[in-house]
Design an enzyme around this catalytic site. Structure first.
Site, PDB file in Angstrom:
ATOM      1  N   ARG A  71      11.111  -9.103   6.770  1.00 56.78           N
ATOM      2  CA  ARG A  71      10.697  -8.521   5.489  1.00 56.78           C
ATOM      3  C   ARG A  71      10.149  -9.599   4.569  1.00 56.78           C
ATOM      4  O   ARG A  71       9.215  -9.377   3.808  1.00 56.78           O
ATOM      5  CB  ARG A  71      11.874  -7.795   4.811  1.00 56.78           C
ATOM      6  CG  ARG A  71      11.552  -7.397   3.369  1.00 56.78           C
ATOM      7  CD  ARG A  71      12.550  -6.405   2.790  1.00 56.78           C
ATOM      8  NE  ARG A  71      13.931  -6.712   3.082  1.00 56.78           N
ATOM      9  CZ  ARG A  71      14.671  -7.615   2.442  1.00 56.78           C
ATOM     10  NH1 ARG A  71      14.134  -8.354   1.463  1.00 56.78           N
ATOM     11  NH2 ARG A  71      15.930  -7.810   2.761  1.00 56.78           N
ATOM     12  N   TYR A  75      -9.475   6.093  -8.083  1.00 54.45           N
ATOM     13  CA  TYR A  75      -8.954   6.876  -6.969  1.00 54.45           C
ATOM     14  C   TYR A  75      -7.771   7.727  -7.435  1.00 54.45           C
ATOM     15  O   TYR A  75      -6.907   7.268  -8.187  1.00 54.45           O
ATOM     16  CB  TYR A  75      -8.547   5.934  -5.838  1.00 54.45           C
ATOM     17  CG  TYR A  75      -7.669   6.545  -4.782  1.00 54.45           C
ATOM     18  CD1 TYR A  75      -8.083   7.673  -4.083  1.00 54.45           C
ATOM     19  CD2 TYR A  75      -6.429   6.000  -4.484  1.00 54.45           C
ATOM     20  CE1 TYR A  75      -7.281   8.250  -3.114  1.00 54.45           C
ATOM     21  CE2 TYR A  75      -5.614   6.555  -3.513  1.00 54.45           C
ATOM     22  CZ  TYR A  75      -6.043   7.679  -2.835  1.00 54.45           C
ATOM     23  OH  TYR A  75      -5.238   8.249  -1.886  1.00 54.45           O
ATOM     24  N   ASP A  88     -10.041  -3.466  -7.387  1.00 56.51           N
ATOM     25  CA  ASP A  88      -9.875  -2.758  -6.125  1.00 56.51           C
ATOM     26  C   ASP A  88     -11.191  -2.879  -5.361  1.00 56.51           C
ATOM     27  O   ASP A  88     -12.208  -2.336  -5.764  1.00 56.51           O
ATOM     28  CB  ASP A  88      -9.544  -1.287  -6.403  1.00 56.51           C
ATOM     29  CG  ASP A  88      -9.232  -0.504  -5.133  1.00 56.51           C
ATOM     30  OD1 ASP A  88      -9.704  -0.906  -4.052  1.00 56.51           O
ATOM     31  OD2 ASP A  88      -8.541   0.523  -5.216  1.00 56.51           O
ATOM     32  N   LYS A  98      -8.690   1.060   5.476  1.00 57.35           N
ATOM     33  CA  LYS A  98     -10.094   1.442   5.472  1.00 57.35           C
ATOM     34  C   LYS A  98     -10.960   0.443   6.264  1.00 57.35           C
ATOM     35  O   LYS A  98     -10.737   0.227   7.433  1.00 57.35           O
ATOM     36  CB  LYS A  98     -10.559   1.596   4.030  1.00 57.35           C
ATOM     37  CG  LYS A  98      -9.600   2.385   3.128  1.00 57.35           C
ATOM     38  CD  LYS A  98      -9.303   3.774   3.623  1.00 57.35           C
ATOM     39  CE  LYS A  98      -8.617   4.683   2.610  1.00 57.35           C
ATOM     40  NZ  LYS A  98      -7.285   4.300   2.170  1.00 57.35           N
TER      41      LYS A  98
END
Length: 423
Positions: free
Chosen positions: A49, A101, A174, A199
């Protein structure tokens, strides 16, 4: 050797760095924990982690591509957004664009209103007085999405960065729609870049992930602490897959973009297309800025269907190459209806304010043969035209009961458990 070009950095991401056996392709470290050398002597890696070699290779590659000091890999694009927000608190103001978005908007709005995590101000960066609006807000963080989703509106990153500097504000950009192959916000003055690696960076629609790249090493270290604390770091397998996808980013982007240009040219000639939203068009309001700050215009575009929204179902049903689905940036061509899909979490008034009309359609143009994609769209438009003509020949039987049925269908759509996450 001088600084390598982006294509070289991407293609060689993680290559020939295996210190154990000299493997050319880096191994996948699926371990959750690591052996200490001795009592109270942990090595560089102790728990996945916190740190993982596979994840670190991807983070380092993205940092180099974006020109940042540190790259952090998260489990999703939204967790990358959440991670960036750890730099502000309840007394700080976050400025966001009015057309960001839908998932980001939902996160910002609910953290501000329900959790009081920060103060929120929404600004239309397309208005001439956008700078005055931002100044009046006195923000600690400014969030920019350019090109915007789904209308491909352009925000001047350099101008925003200069303003952010005078306000001592953090500028977050972004960069999902373009990837580091086509835009490098840090070089334009941004402090932090976020990506949904789901993406274009991964490019194959087979993982979900996110990334955050910090310009300043100290900021990167602080965000890494928060990533570990919150538990938003990405998994090793997803990082491995994304690293593999990253190596073909540049050639993929070139093909994506080539196809998009041909599709745009086709759409401009169609009578059933009201308006095409694509920064590569010279009459696009943001064309000049996009040309100056981007290395290309990308493969995302939207258009308004010049027909009643009742014909959307006909259009989508007729398609064979374009798949009706959420997401974007994969090698396959996708199509979506932002109003009911990616931006469904925005209420009707907010959608209208953002310019998202009921017949707006968004395309993510893939790397199939462009002529097949064009032929697919052509036959879908033909199907709509045939349906319109058929309706013109059929006597109207519309009644109040029909309207009630439509309302009932819409209600059932919003009650669908599979879609409840959207709102």
């Amino acid at each position: 050797m001088s600084k390598p070009h982006s294509a070289t950095v991407a293609a060689r991401a993680g290559i020939a760095q295996d210190s154990a056996y000299g493997a050319v392709t880096p191994p996948l470290y699926l371990t959750s924990t690591y052996e200490l050398k001795a009592f109270k002597q942990p090595g560089k890696y102790d728990y996945s982690r916190s740190n993982n070699p596979t994840r670190d290779l991807l983070g380092d590659a993205l940092a180099e591509l974006e020109g940042g000091a540190k790259g952090l890999i998260t489990g999703t694009g939204m967790s990358a957004c959440l991670l960036a927000l750890q730099l502000i608190g309840p007394e700080d103001t976050l400025v966001i664009p009015h057309d960001c978005y839908g998932g980001s908007y939902r996160l910002f709005l609910n953290l501000a209103n329900r959790k009081k995590a920060f103060k929120l101000v929404v600004v239309n960066f397309q208005q001439t007085d956008w700078a005055d609006q931002v100044k009046a807000a006195q923000p600690k963080m400014i969030w920019v999405e350019t090109p915007s989703n789904p209308l491909l509106q352009i925000t001047d990153i350099k101008a925003t960065a200069e303003l952010a500097k005078t306000l001592n504000a953090i500028l977050v950009v972004d960069n999902t729609f373009l990837s580091p192959a086509l835009q490098n916000p840090i070089a334009l003055g941004a402090d932090i870049v976020v990506h949904s690696t789901t993406k274009f960076i991964n490019g194959h629609s087979d993982i979900v992930g996110g990334a955050l790249i910090a310009k300043d090493a100290a900021v990167g270290d602080e965000l890494k602490w928060w990533a570990n604390c919150l538990g938003v770091t990405g998994g090793a397998f997803d990082a491995y897959q994304t690293l593999r996808g990253l190596r073909t980013l540049l050639p993929r982007i070139k093909h994506h973009q080539h196809n998009a240009e041909l599709v745009v040219d086709f759409l401009q000639k169609q009578p059933l297309v009201g308006r095409v939203y694509y920064p590569g068009l010279k009459d696009h309001p943001g064309h000049a800025i996009a040309k100056a700050q981007q290395h290309g215009f990308g493969s995302m575009l939207s258009f308004d269907l010049a027909a009643d929204e009742a014909y959307l179902a006909v259009f989508f049903e007729a398609l064979q190459c374009f798949t009706l689905a959420q997401s974007l940036g994969g090698i396959e061509s996708l199509i979506c209806h932002p109003g009911s899909m990616t931006h469904a979490s925005l209420d009707a008034a907010t959608q209208k304010a953002a310019g998202i009309g009921p017949t707006l359609i968004r395309l993510s143009v893939g790397i199939e043969d462009a002529q097949d994609l064009i032929a697919d769209l052509a036959q879908a438009f033909a199907a709509v035209e045939a349906a319109v003509q058929q309706k013109a020949k059929t006597p109207s039987v519309r009644s109040g009961s029909a309207t009630a049925a439509e309302k009932s269908a819409q209600q059932q759509f919003r009650l669908n458990p599979a879609l409840s996450v959207l709102w």
